[in-house]
Design a protein around this motif. Structure first.
Motif, PDB file in Angstrom:
ATOM      1  N   SER A  10      -7.469 -14.889   5.819  1.00  0.00           N
ATOM      2  CA  SER A  10      -6.329 -15.802   5.699  1.00  0.00           C
ATOM      3  C   SER A  10      -5.944 -16.043   4.249  1.00  0.00           C
ATOM      4  CB  SER A  10      -6.641 -17.135   6.382  1.00  0.00           C
ATOM      5  OG  SER A  10      -7.787 -17.734   5.811  1.00  0.00           O
ATOM      6  N   ARG A  11      -6.933 -15.909   3.328  1.00  0.00           N
ATOM      7  CA  ARG A  11      -6.656 -16.066   1.907  1.00  0.00           C
ATOM      8  C   ARG A  11      -7.512 -15.078   1.136  1.00  0.00           C
ATOM      9  NH1 ARG A  11      -8.708 -20.587  -0.142  1.00  0.00           N
ATOM     10  NH2 ARG A  11      -7.713 -20.173  -2.134  1.00  0.00           N
ATOM     11  N   GLY A  12      -7.010 -14.651  -0.017  1.00  0.00           N
ATOM     12  CA  GLY A  12      -7.754 -13.700  -0.835  1.00  0.00           C
ATOM     13  C   GLY A  12      -8.148 -14.270  -2.178  1.00  0.00           C
ATOM     14  N   ARG A  13      -8.652 -13.386  -3.044  1.00  0.00           N
ATOM     15  CA  ARG A  13      -9.167 -13.854  -4.329  1.00  0.00           C
ATOM     16  C   ARG A  13      -8.061 -14.293  -5.273  1.00  0.00           C
ATOM     17  NH1 ARG A  13     -11.471  -8.109  -6.744  1.00  0.00           N
ATOM     18  NH2 ARG A  13      -9.586  -6.881  -6.485  1.00  0.00           N
ATOM     19  N   GLY A  14      -6.811 -13.917  -4.975  1.00  0.00           N
ATOM     20  CA  GLY A  14      -5.719 -14.348  -5.831  1.00  0.00           C
ATOM     21  C   GLY A  14      -4.955 -15.532  -5.278  1.00  0.00           C
ATOM     22  N   PHE A  48      -3.850 -19.376  -4.016  1.00  0.00           N
ATOM     23  CA  PHE A  48      -3.838 -20.708  -4.605  1.00  0.00           C
ATOM     24  C   PHE A  48      -4.719 -21.632  -3.777  1.00  0.00           C
ATOM     25  CE2 PHE A  48       0.225 -18.892  -5.958  1.00  0.00           C
ATOM     26  CZ  PHE A  48       0.162 -19.129  -7.313  1.00  0.00           C
ATOM     27  N   THR A  49      -5.425 -22.516  -4.422  1.00  0.00           N
ATOM     28  CA  THR A  49      -6.271 -23.480  -3.734  1.00  0.00           C
ATOM     29  C   THR A  49      -5.427 -24.313  -2.774  1.00  0.00           C
ATOM     30  OG1 THR A  49      -7.740 -23.606  -5.640  1.00  0.00           O
ATOM     31  CG2 THR A  49      -7.854 -25.404  -4.044  1.00  0.00           C
ATOM     32  N   GLY A  50      -5.899 -24.427  -1.543  1.00  0.00           N
ATOM     33  CA  GLY A  50      -5.196 -25.211  -0.537  1.00  0.00           C
ATOM     34  C   GLY A  50      -4.210 -24.401   0.275  1.00  0.00           C
ATOM     35  N   LEU A  51      -3.929 -23.161  -0.125  1.00  0.00           N
ATOM     36  CA  LEU A  51      -3.003 -22.321   0.622  1.00  0.00           C
ATOM     37  C   LEU A  51      -3.687 -21.847   1.894  1.00  0.00           C
ATOM     38  CD1 LEU A  51      -0.114 -21.183   0.188  1.00  0.00           C
ATOM     39  CD2 LEU A  51      -1.187 -19.090  -0.653  1.00  0.00           C
ATOM     40  N   LEU A  52      -3.073 -22.096   3.052  1.00  0.00           N
ATOM     41  CA  LEU A  52      -3.710 -21.777   4.317  1.00  0.00           C
ATOM     42  C   LEU A  52      -3.569 -20.308   4.685  1.00  0.00           C
ATOM     43  CD1 LEU A  52      -2.676 -24.918   6.372  1.00  0.00           C
ATOM     44  CD2 LEU A  52      -4.893 -24.423   5.366  1.00  0.00           C
ATOM     45  N   LEU A  53      -2.478 -19.698   4.317  1.00  0.00           N
ATOM     46  CA  LEU A  53      -2.267 -18.281   4.599  1.00  0.00           C
ATOM     47  C   LEU A  53      -1.740 -17.609   3.343  1.00  0.00           C
ATOM     48  CD1 LEU A  53      -2.324 -16.023   6.722  1.00  0.00           C
ATOM     49  CD2 LEU A  53       0.055 -16.584   7.251  1.00  0.00           C
ATOM     50  N   GLY A  54      -2.468 -16.607   2.859  1.00  0.00           N
ATOM     51  CA  GLY A  54      -2.083 -15.929   1.635  1.00  0.00           C
ATOM     52  C   GLY A  54      -0.881 -15.018   1.810  1.00  0.00           C
ATOM     53  N   SER A  55      -0.353 -14.537   0.693  1.00  0.00           N
ATOM     54  CA  SER A  55       0.841 -13.705   0.716  1.00  0.00           C
ATOM     55  C   SER A  55       0.614 -12.384   1.433  1.00  0.00           C
ATOM     56  CB  SER A  55       1.325 -13.447  -0.715  1.00  0.00           C
ATOM     57  OG  SER A  55       0.327 -12.788  -1.472  1.00  0.00           O
ATOM     58  N   VAL A  56      -0.597 -11.806   1.299  1.00  0.00           N
ATOM     59  CA  VAL A  56      -0.868 -10.531   1.965  1.00  0.00           C
ATOM     60  C   VAL A  56      -0.917 -10.722   3.482  1.00  0.00           C
ATOM     61  CG1 VAL A  56      -2.565  -8.697   2.268  1.00  0.00           C
ATOM     62  CG2 VAL A  56      -2.068  -9.554  -0.015  1.00  0.00           C
ATOM     63  N   GLY A  57      -1.626 -11.764   3.930  1.00  0.00           N
ATOM     64  CA  GLY A  57      -1.670 -12.041   5.358  1.00  0.00           C
ATOM     65  C   GLY A  57      -0.288 -12.298   5.922  1.00  0.00           C
ATOM     66  N   HIS A  58       0.510 -13.071   5.188  1.00  0.00           N
ATOM     67  CA  HIS A  58       1.873 -13.359   5.624  1.00  0.00           C
ATOM     68  C   HIS A  58       2.689 -12.076   5.723  1.00  0.00           C
ATOM     69  CE1 HIS A  58       5.637 -16.141   5.055  1.00  0.00           C
ATOM     70  NE2 HIS A  58       5.611 -15.529   6.220  1.00  0.00           N
ATOM     71  N   ALA A  59       2.569 -11.214   4.721  1.00  0.00           N
ATOM     72  CA  ALA A  59       3.316  -9.957   4.724  1.00  0.00           C
ATOM     73  C   ALA A  59       2.917  -9.079   5.897  1.00  0.00           C
ATOM     74  CB  ALA A  59       3.092  -9.214   3.408  1.00  0.00           C
ATOM     75  N   MET A  60       1.623  -9.054   6.224  1.00  0.00           N
ATOM     76  CA  MET A  60       1.165  -8.202   7.314  1.00  0.00           C
ATOM     77  C   MET A  60       1.681  -8.674   8.670  1.00  0.00           C
ATOM     78  SD  MET A  60      -0.278  -5.671   6.014  1.00  0.00           S
ATOM     79  CE  MET A  60       1.063  -5.914   4.845  1.00  0.00           C
ATOM     80  N   LEU A  61       1.834  -9.974   8.846  1.00  0.00           N
ATOM     81  CA  LEU A  61       2.383 -10.484  10.101  1.00  0.00           C
ATOM     82  C   LEU A  61       3.811  -9.998  10.311  1.00  0.00           C
ATOM     83  CD1 LEU A  61       1.036 -14.145  10.083  1.00  0.00           C
ATOM     84  CD2 LEU A  61       0.184 -12.207  11.401  1.00  0.00           C
ATOM     85  N   HIS A 102      -4.894   2.312  -5.762  1.00  0.00           N
ATOM     86  CA  HIS A 102      -4.269   1.719  -6.941  1.00  0.00           C
ATOM     87  C   HIS A 102      -2.832   1.370  -6.572  1.00  0.00           C
ATOM     88  CE1 HIS A 102      -3.191   1.990 -11.507  1.00  0.00           C
ATOM     89  NE2 HIS A 102      -3.144   0.767 -11.023  1.00  0.00           N
ATOM     90  N   GLY A 103      -2.602   0.113  -6.305  1.00  0.00           N
ATOM     91  CA  GLY A 103      -1.291  -0.347  -5.887  1.00  0.00           C
ATOM     92  C   GLY A 103      -1.399  -1.712  -5.251  1.00  0.00           C
ATOM     93  N   ARG A 104      -0.293  -2.224  -4.774  1.00  0.00           N
ATOM     94  CA  ARG A 104      -0.281  -3.550  -4.167  1.00  0.00           C
ATOM     95  C   ARG A 104      -0.873  -3.490  -2.760  1.00  0.00           C
ATOM     96  NH1 ARG A 104       4.458  -5.540  -3.079  1.00  0.00           N
ATOM     97  NH2 ARG A 104       5.612  -3.575  -3.312  1.00  0.00           N
ATOM     98  N   ALA A 105      -1.508  -4.587  -2.368  1.00  0.00           N
ATOM     99  CA  ALA A 105      -2.235  -4.619  -1.105  1.00  0.00           C
ATOM    100  C   ALA A 105      -1.306  -4.507   0.107  1.00  0.00           C
ATOM    101  CB  ALA A 105      -3.063  -5.901  -1.009  1.00  0.00           C
ATOM    102  N   ALA A 106      -0.190  -5.219   0.101  1.00  0.00           N
ATOM    103  CA  ALA A 106       0.665  -5.253   1.284  1.00  0.00           C
ATOM    104  C   ALA A 106       1.169  -3.863   1.687  1.00  0.00           C
ATOM    105  CB  ALA A 106       1.825  -6.221   1.077  1.00  0.00           C
ATOM    106  N   PRO A 107       1.739  -3.074   0.774  1.00  0.00           N
ATOM    107  CA  PRO A 107       2.168  -1.726   1.175  1.00  0.00           C
ATOM    108  C   PRO A 107       1.013  -0.848   1.636  1.00  0.00           C
ATOM    109  CG  PRO A 107       3.210  -2.369  -0.884  1.00  0.00           C
ATOM    110  CD  PRO A 107       2.148  -3.382  -0.603  1.00  0.00           C
ATOM    111  N   ALA A 108      -0.139  -0.952   0.968  1.00  0.00           N
ATOM    112  CA  ALA A 108      -1.296  -0.137   1.336  1.00  0.00           C
ATOM    113  C   ALA A 108      -1.771  -0.463   2.749  1.00  0.00           C
ATOM    114  CB  ALA A 108      -2.420  -0.344   0.331  1.00  0.00           C
TER     115      ALA A 108
END
Length: 287
Positions: free
Chosen positions: A255-259, A261-274, A234-240
Motif C-alpha cells: 500500500s505504501r513504499g519507501r518513497g 509520505f508519512t500518513g499516506l494510506l495508498l502510495g502513488s505506485v499502488g494507485h497507478a496500478m489500480l 532501471h526506470g519508474r516503477a509504475a510502467p515496469a
C-alpha cells in the motif's frame, strides 16, 4: 475470519469479482462471504406507507442480488462454504469493517453507481486504501492463464507483507513469481539522506539486486516450491509493473513504499496500478 469476503452490487464488475473470489476460495479451501451494502435507512421502520412499499421493493431487489451472487459462486466453487448478506451502511467503510482480518477482501474496480469511462470507482479506491487485510481489485474478466504472479518490491519494511502474500498466492496457484524492483535514479528517502548528483548505474543496479535478493531470501526458504524470477529495472516503477501485469494472473503491491509520505494510506505506485494494471491487483497493507 479465515475466509474471503467479496463485495457485490449487481454490476458486471462485481460479478467478475465474485468469480475471482470463488476461484480463490477453491484454491485456499476457504469459506466465501458475499456482502451487499445498501443505504441504512432501508432498515428503519417507515412512517409513510408509500415509503414502506419502496423500502420493501429495494430490500427485495438486494436479496435477489445477493441470492444470484451466492448461487453463481456456489456453482463455480463446489465444496466451498458460501454465504451472503445485505447490510446497511456506507459501502467501503462497511466492507472494510466486516472483512476485518479476513484472508482478503475482493471488489470490482467500479460498480453500478460508477461514472461511465472511469477505470476505478470510489469504493474500490477506498477499500484498497483502508483495508487491514489484503484488498484485491478485479477489473475486466481475469483469465488465470499465464501461470504467473507479479510482485512489486522496493525494499521498504512496509512492503514485506506484500512479498509474503505474493509467495502465498504463487504457491497455492502453482505459479511462478515474477518479482520486479524498479529504480529510476538514487533519491533521498528522508531528512539527511543526501544522494550523489553523479553515480555509476551499474553499481547502483548491483546494489538494487542485493536489495531484491534480501527481500526474497527468507520467503524463498518458506516456499521452496515457488519458482522465482527476479528482475531489476532501471526506470519508474509504475510502467515496469504495468508491463509485468500484462503477463500475470495477479499483481501484488504494497500500500505504501519507501518513497511514500508519512500518513499516506495508498502510495502513488499502488494507485497507478489500480488504474493501469492488466490483471487483478492485490494491495497489501504493512503488517
Amino acid at each position: 475470519m479465515n475466509g474471503i469476503v467479496v463485495g457485490v452490487d449487481g454490476s458486471k464488475q462485481s460479478l467478475r469479482a465474485v468469480d475471482w473470489a470463488a476461484a480463490e476460495a477453491v484454491r485456499r479451501g476457504a469459506p466465501l462471504r458475499i456482502l451487499y451494502v445498501i443505504t441504512p435507512w432501508l432498515f428503519d421502520v417507515p412512517v409513510d406507507p408509500r415509503a414502506g412499499a419502496m423500502r420493501a421493493w429495494l430490500l427485495h431487489g438486494g436479496e435477489d442480488i445477493v441470492g444470484y451472487a451466492v448461487d453463481r459462486a456456489a456453482e463455480r466453487a463446489p465444496g466451498v462454504e458460501v454465504s451472503g448478506e445485505q447490510i446497511g451502511g456506507q459501502a467501503a467503510e462497511t466492507l472494510v469493517d466486516r472483512a476485518g482480518d479476513a484472508l482478503m477482501l475482493v471488489v470490482g474496480s467500479s460498480g453500478r453507481g460508477g461514472v461511465g469511462g472511469l477505470l476505478l470507482g470510489s469504493v474500490a479506491f477506498q477499500v484498497a486504501s483502508h483495508a487491514r487485510c489484503p484488498a484485491v481489485v478485479v477489473r475486466d474478466a481475469p483469465s488465470d492463464g499465464f501461470g504467473e504472479v507479479a510482485l512489486g518490491v522496493d525494499g521498504s519494511p512496509a512492503s514485506a507483507g506484500a512479498v509474503g502474500f505474493a509467495f502465498q498466492e504463487a504457491s497455492v496457484r502453482g505459479a511462478r513469481l515474477h518479482a520486479v524492483l524498479a529504480w529510476p535514479h538514487p533519491i533521498s528517502t528522508g531528512p539527511g539522506d543526501m544522494q550523489p548528483l553523479v553515480y555509476d548505474p551499474e553499481m547502483v543496479a548491483k546494489g538494487e539486486e542485493r536489495v531484491l535478493s534480501e527481500c526474497l531470501s527468507g520467503w524463498r526458504a518458506k516456499f521452496p516450491d515457488v519458482d522465482v524470477v527476479p528482475e531489476v529495472v532501471h526506470g519508474r516503477a509504475a510502467p515496469a509493473l504495468a508491463r509485468a501485469s500484462a503477463h500475470a494472473d495477479l499483481l501484488v503491491v504494497g500500500s505504501r513504499g519507501r518513497g511514500g509520505f508519512t500518513g499516506l494510506l495508498l502510495g502513488s505506485v499502488g494507485h497507478a496500478m489500480l488504474h493501469r494494471a492488466r490483471c487483478p491487483v492485490a494491495v497489501v497493507a504493512p503488517g
